[in-house]
Scaffold this motif. Sequence first.
Motif, PDB file in Angstrom:
ATOM      1  N   LEU A 332       0.822  -1.207   0.000  1.00  0.00           N
ATOM      2  CA  LEU A 332       0.000   0.000   0.000  1.00  0.00           C
ATOM      3  C   LEU A 332       0.861   1.263   0.000  1.00  0.00           C
ATOM      4  O   LEU A 332       0.514   2.252  -0.660  1.00  0.00           O
ATOM      5  N   LEU A 333       1.974   1.243   0.710  1.00  0.00           N
ATOM      6  CA  LEU A 333       2.869   2.404   0.678  1.00  0.00           C
ATOM      7  C   LEU A 333       3.393   2.634  -0.735  1.00  0.00           C
ATOM      8  O   LEU A 333       3.465   3.782  -1.206  1.00  0.00           O
ATOM      9  N   VAL A 334       3.744   1.566  -1.425  1.00  0.00           N
ATOM     10  CA  VAL A 334       4.224   1.698  -2.803  1.00  0.00           C
ATOM     11  C   VAL A 334       3.132   2.309  -3.679  1.00  0.00           C
ATOM     12  O   VAL A 334       3.402   3.177  -4.517  1.00  0.00           O
ATOM     13  N   THR A 335       1.892   1.902  -3.477  1.00  0.00           N
ATOM     14  CA  THR A 335       0.763   2.488  -4.225  1.00  0.00           C
ATOM     15  C   THR A 335       0.706   3.992  -4.010  1.00  0.00           C
ATOM     16  O   THR A 335       0.551   4.770  -4.962  1.00  0.00           O
ATOM     17  N   ILE A 336       0.847   4.424  -2.765  1.00  0.00           N
ATOM     18  CA  ILE A 336       0.766   5.851  -2.442  1.00  0.00           C
ATOM     19  C   ILE A 336       1.938   6.622  -3.032  1.00  0.00           C
ATOM     20  O   ILE A 336       1.767   7.714  -3.591  1.00  0.00           O
ATOM     21  N   LEU A 337       3.135   6.065  -2.925  1.00  0.00           N
ATOM     22  CA  LEU A 337       4.302   6.760  -3.477  1.00  0.00           C
ATOM     23  C   LEU A 337       4.212   6.875  -4.994  1.00  0.00           C
ATOM     24  O   LEU A 337       4.646   7.877  -5.577  1.00  0.00           O
ATOM     25  N   LYS A 338       3.629   5.880  -5.645  1.00  0.00           N
ATOM     26  CA  LYS A 338       3.393   5.988  -7.085  1.00  0.00           C
ATOM     27  C   LYS A 338       2.395   7.097  -7.379  1.00  0.00           C
ATOM     28  O   LYS A 338       2.535   7.853  -8.348  1.00  0.00           O
TER      29      LYS A 338
END
Length: 407
Positions: A332-338
């Motif tokens: 989920l963090l990767v989703t947000i950073l994208k």
Amino acid sequence: MRQGIFRFAGAAALAVTLSATSAQAQKKYDPGASDTEIKVGQTVPFSGPASAYASIGKTQAAYFNMINEQGGINGRKIKLIQYDDAYSPPKAVEQVRKLVEDDEVLLTFQIIGTPSNAAVQKYLNAKKVPQLFAATGATKFTDPKNFPWTMGYNPNYFTEGRIYGQYILKEHPSAKIGVLYQNDDLGKDYLNGIKAGLGDKASMIVAEASYEVSDPTIDSQLLKIKSAGADLLFSAATPKQAAQAIKKLHELDWHPVHIVDINATSVGAVLQPAGLEASKGVISVNYGKDPLDPQWKDDPGMKRYFEFMAKYYPDGDKNSNFNTYGYGNAELLVTILKMCGDNLTRENVMKQAASLKDVVGDLSLPGMKINTSPTDYRVNKQLQMMKFNGERWELFGPILEDKGAAG
């Protein structure tokens, strides 16, 4: 002719300069972010009374290694900086200050535990550094009005407790309830939540007993609850004490209906140490797929998780729900950073985190989606009841969604 060439070269140079300036203007960075790197910091109890949670941090580090190997996020590598806080609030304060002031991380991520998060919440909000996906469900970590830089990840403890209260009223309406709870925000939120769920039937609670994280055992608390005549026990506890409670009940040959909170549902870290036979019949909730459940054998998301564990964290227990938990929030963090694109400011990180719409992770239970807003920071608001059958957890009942107030 030569003058014309110089004019052309000058114009071309100006165009290149303007182009570079324009490109640079489109990128916004706060400390911890650059063209090549995103620095993320966290503290993890690699030692101390909650060291069972250490594997969460190891899974997250492995997940970011995978992302970096795949090219990173928009070309930027994630640099995860982890420190051991031993589940000690003073140590957490020291280490988080180091992350912010010395390491200059863009954000903190998944600081583990209610006490550690409580100790650093005011500091991080004063510094306007994201305290993103705090690994706690205490209500104070989903309070955007008072703490706009803090977003908890876990299901809200008050809400979870309220669900247990409602479940008890429906399935065990004449129960005499005993509550074992950790003497901090975690335990108190659960206690208040179950009372809210019971409503005017809160008098069904015949005994309450608190413990400190540093207590070597919780034997005396359980004996107090047993002597009060309780036939249903709610353990609002972290893994070590939850395992102790299950084991002690078995030793006492005492068989109340036993509900444990979601923090204490790991088969490897809680139920196996307590004894699988002793754990049989324990009840809790979940919002993610259990690797031990055969119904997910051919599930694409579960297959990706198993492939990840085999390649990037082979020493980890692929069946541990601590590791599925770490996988899910790292994803989920990767989703947000994208979603942040080239605007890697702390303010934009929080803006994107509070703008999640129908996000479904690899390990989300069918029908469950993540939605957040600037006024609702709760990430996981949907739960399903489950019971341990002696080998694995079995889901039962409908998806329960909390649409009410967080606490």
